[in-house]
Write an enzyme that holds these catalytic residues in place. Structure first.
Site, PDB file in Angstrom:
ATOM      1  N   LYS A 176      90.991 -45.885 -29.081  1.00  0.00           N
ATOM      2  CA  LYS A 176      91.244 -44.641 -27.995  1.00  0.00           C
ATOM      3  C   LYS A 176      92.445 -45.014 -27.370  1.00  0.00           C
ATOM      4  O   LYS A 176      92.514 -46.178 -26.771  1.00  0.00           O
ATOM      5  CB  LYS A 176      90.158 -45.085 -27.192  1.00  0.00           C
ATOM      6  CG  LYS A 176      88.025 -45.168 -27.809  1.00  0.00           C
ATOM      7  CD  LYS A 176      87.319 -45.393 -27.499  1.00  0.00           C
ATOM      8  CE  LYS A 176      87.465 -46.749 -26.406  1.00  0.00           C
ATOM      9  NZ  LYS A 176      86.017 -47.451 -25.379  1.00  0.00           N
ATOM     10  N   THR A 211      86.495 -41.612 -13.734  1.00  0.00           N
ATOM     11  CA  THR A 211      86.580 -41.910 -15.938  1.00  0.00           C
ATOM     12  C   THR A 211      86.047 -43.393 -15.434  1.00  0.00           C
ATOM     13  O   THR A 211      85.892 -44.128 -16.941  1.00  0.00           O
ATOM     14  CB  THR A 211      87.619 -42.315 -15.964  1.00  0.00           C
ATOM     15  OG1 THR A 211      88.646 -43.094 -15.529  1.00  0.00           O
ATOM     16  CG2 THR A 211      88.528 -41.189 -15.893  1.00  0.00           C
ATOM     17  N   GLY A 213      83.575 -45.453 -16.864  1.00  0.00           N
ATOM     18  CA  GLY A 213      82.051 -45.780 -17.781  1.00  0.00           C
ATOM     19  C   GLY A 213      82.619 -45.322 -18.877  1.00  0.00           C
ATOM     20  O   GLY A 213      81.480 -45.203 -19.793  1.00  0.00           O
ATOM     21  N   THR A 214      83.996 -44.797 -19.442  1.00  0.00           N
ATOM     22  CA  THR A 214      84.229 -43.427 -20.443  1.00  0.00           C
ATOM     23  C   THR A 214      83.858 -44.596 -21.420  1.00  0.00           C
ATOM     24  O   THR A 214      83.081 -43.712 -22.214  1.00  0.00           O
ATOM     25  CB  THR A 214      85.802 -43.130 -20.168  1.00  0.00           C
ATOM     26  OG1 THR A 214      86.096 -44.367 -20.249  1.00  0.00           O
ATOM     27  CG2 THR A 214      85.196 -42.031 -19.146  1.00  0.00           C
ATOM     28  N   GLY A 215      84.186 -45.746 -21.485  1.00  0.00           N
ATOM     29  CA  GLY A 215      83.958 -47.009 -22.953  1.00  0.00           C
ATOM     30  C   GLY A 215      82.777 -46.696 -23.526  1.00  0.00           C
ATOM     31  O   GLY A 215      81.925 -46.793 -24.443  1.00  0.00           O
ATOM     32  N   CYS A 216      81.686 -47.044 -21.859  1.00  0.00           N
ATOM     33  CA  CYS A 216      80.296 -47.705 -22.091  1.00  0.00           C
ATOM     34  C   CYS A 216      79.836 -46.110 -22.824  1.00  0.00           C
ATOM     35  O   CYS A 216      78.925 -46.085 -23.746  1.00  0.00           O
ATOM     36  CB  CYS A 216      79.934 -47.218 -20.955  1.00  0.00           C
ATOM     37  SG  CYS A 216      80.532 -49.461 -20.119  1.00  0.00           S
TER      38      CYS A 216
END
Length: 270
Positions: A176, A211, A213-216
Site C-alpha cells: 500500500k 485515516t 484504521g485504513t489498513g485494518c
C-alpha cells in the site's frame, strides 16, 4: 448449513472504534459477511493515540480460536495486531490445527500516531511463522521496508520487495502506497503482485487526517471478499474501492486522526 459467508479477524481491540477488531467487524458487516473475532490485545486508544496495551493471555487466545473452529465455517480470515513473538507463535500453532480458509496478513507494526504495535523481536517471528502461511499480505510502505530491508521508492523497488516477500512464502502481495514520501503527489498507488500477474491501482490522495484504521479496514474488506469466494484480483479491487470511499467521505469524529467512514462505499457501490 447456512450459506452465509463467515469470516474471522484475529487482532487487537481499539477502544476508539476506528481500527482493530471494531473496524474489521464493521467492514465484514458492510460487505454482507458474518464476522467472528479472536482478540489478541486490549488497547486504551482514541484518535489522539495509544495510551495502554494489555496483551491477552495465550491460553485465552487459543481458547477463542478453538471456540470459533468448533462452531463456525470460516472461509477466510485476517490477522492484524499481534504485538509479541509469543502471540505470533501461539496464533501460528493454532492455525495449523484449525481450518480457517484463506489468510489475509496485515503486518501491523506502527499505529497511525506513531506508537509501536509490534515489538522488534516479533518481526522475525512474523516472517518465520505467518508470512509463509499467507494467501495475501498487505503491508504499507514502512512495513514492507521493515520486512524486506528494501527502500521502496518506485515500481522497480516495489517489485523487488514483493519478490522477496514471495520468496518468504506469501502467495500474493499488496504493497500500500499511502505512506509515500511524495506527500505532494495527487495519487496514491498500491502495487499488487500475484503468481501470474503484476499491476497497480491508483486512487486520488485526499487532504484529510481522518485515516485511522485504513489498513485494518482494507485487509478486512479483502478477507470478506475472499470469504464470499471472490478471486484475489477482484477482492483487491473491491477493497481498494471500499477504502477509497471510506477516506474520501470522512466522519470528522475525534480530535486527532479520525476513523474512516465504513458505510461510505454502500452509497457509491453499483
Amino acid at each position: 448449513m447456512s450459506n452465509i459467508a463467515q469470516a474471522l479477524t484475529i487482532a487487537g481491540s481499539d477502544s476508539g472504534g476506528g481500527a482493530g477488531i471494531q473496524a474489521d467487524l464493521k467492514t465484514f458487516q458492510m460487505r454482507g459477511v458474518f464476522g467472528t473475532s479472536a482478540i489478541t490485545a486490549i488497547t486504551a486508544q482514541n484518535t489522539l493515540g495509544v495510551f495502554d496495551i494489555h496483551p491477552v493471555p495465550l491460553t485465552t487466545i487459543e481458547a477463542q480460536l478453538k471456540a470459533i473452529a468448533d462452531d463456525f465455517h470460516i472461509s477466510a480470515f485476517k490477522i492484524g495486531m499481534l504485538g509479541t513473538a509469543e502471540i505470533i507463535e501461539c496464533v501460528a500453532n493454532a492455525l495449523k490445527k484449525y481450518q480457517f480458509g484463506k489468510m489475509v496478513l496485515d503486518p501491523v507494526m506502527i499505529a497511525k500516531g506513531g506508537a509501536p504495535l509490534l515489538q522488534q523481536n516479533a518481526v522475525n517471528a512474523l516472517k518465520q511463522h505467518l508470512v509463509p502461511m499467507a494467501e495475501v499480505i498487505t503491508p504499507n510502505l514502512p512495513e514492507a521496508e521493515a520486512l524486506t530491508g528494501i527502500k521502496i521508492v518506485d515500481d522497480k523497488t516495489a517489485l523487488e520487495a514483493a519478490t522477496l516477500l514471495q520468496q518468504m512464502g506469501a502467495k500474493n502481495i499488496v504493497i500500500k502506497g499511502g505512506h509515500t514520501e511524495d506527500s505532494q503527489s495527487s495519487v496514491c498507488r498500491d502495487w499488487i503482485f500475484t503468481p501470474t500477474e503484476t499491476f497497480f491501482l491508483d486512487s486520488p490522495r485526499f487532504p484529510t487526517k481522518h485515516t485511522h484504521g485504513t489498513g485494518c479496514t482494507f485487509s478486512a474488506c479483502l478477507a470478506a471478499e475472499l470469504a464470499k469466494g471472490n478471486s484475489i484480483v477482484d477482492a483487491v479491487k473491491t477493497a481498494k474501492a471500499f477504502i477509497t470511499a471510506a477516506i474520501s467521505d470522512p466522519l470528522n469524529i475525534g480530535h486527532g486522526h479520525g476513523p474512516t467512514n465504513h458505510w461510505a462505499y454502500s452509497k457509491v457501490e453499483k
